[in-house]
Scaffold this motif. Sequence first.
Motif, PDB file in Angstrom:
ATOM      1  N   VAL A  75       0.815  -1.211   0.000  1.00 43.10           N
ATOM      2  CA  VAL A  75       0.000   0.000   0.000  1.00 43.10           C
ATOM      3  C   VAL A  75       0.855   1.270   0.000  1.00 43.10           C
ATOM      4  O   VAL A  75       0.344   2.349   0.303  1.00 43.10           O
ATOM      5  N   ALA A  76       2.139   1.157  -0.338  1.00 45.92           N
ATOM      6  CA  ALA A  76       3.006   2.337  -0.410  1.00 45.92           C
ATOM      7  C   ALA A  76       2.493   3.261  -1.505  1.00 45.92           C
ATOM      8  O   ALA A  76       2.221   2.826  -2.625  1.00 45.92           O
ATOM      9  N   VAL A  77       2.333   4.519  -1.170  1.00 44.63           N
ATOM     10  CA  VAL A  77       1.783   5.482  -2.128  1.00 44.63           C
ATOM     11  C   VAL A  77       2.715   6.673  -2.298  1.00 44.63           C
ATOM     12  O   VAL A  77       3.584   6.934  -1.464  1.00 44.63           O
ATOM     13  N   ARG A  78       2.456   7.409  -3.340  1.00 42.21           N
ATOM     14  CA  ARG A  78       3.232   8.606  -3.668  1.00 42.21           C
ATOM     15  C   ARG A  78       2.656   9.796  -2.928  1.00 42.21           C
ATOM     16  O   ARG A  78       1.449   9.996  -2.907  1.00 42.21           O
ATOM     17  N   ARG A  79       3.548  10.574  -2.327  1.00 39.91           N
ATOM     18  CA  ARG A  79       3.111  11.840  -1.750  1.00 39.91           C
ATOM     19  C   ARG A  79       2.944  12.846  -2.864  1.00 39.91           C
ATOM     20  O   ARG A  79       3.551  12.728  -3.923  1.00 39.91           O
TER      21      ARG A  79
END
Length: 109
Positions: A75-79
């Motif tokens: 679930v790593a997402v882009r800021r």
Amino acid sequence: ADAYDLFVINIATTILRSVYPAAPPWSEPLVKSAILLGTIAGQVGLGAAGDRLGRRAAFLVSMGVCIVCSTLSGVAVRRIGTDASVFGALAACRLLLGVGIGGEYPLSA
């Protein structure tokens, strides 16, 4: 499952590179090497913890770290504003995932 966690990133970074083309060139090697560094730290740290606390307790910690960090990797997402942030978040999760994976080797022997 350990080999899958170690080597699936090659496919994932190829896809991430096409989705986030503005990411700096160092971001992909960082993600790929983070889990290996974590594995070394996990072997040393959790192996010593297994000697002091008992293998069962240290192995449960190792499994907990693997479960949490593999979920967080998914679930790593882009800021907002930077393509490098998704690679940084993924590298941090995979570094800690490596600690959990590294703990499996000395604790299961």
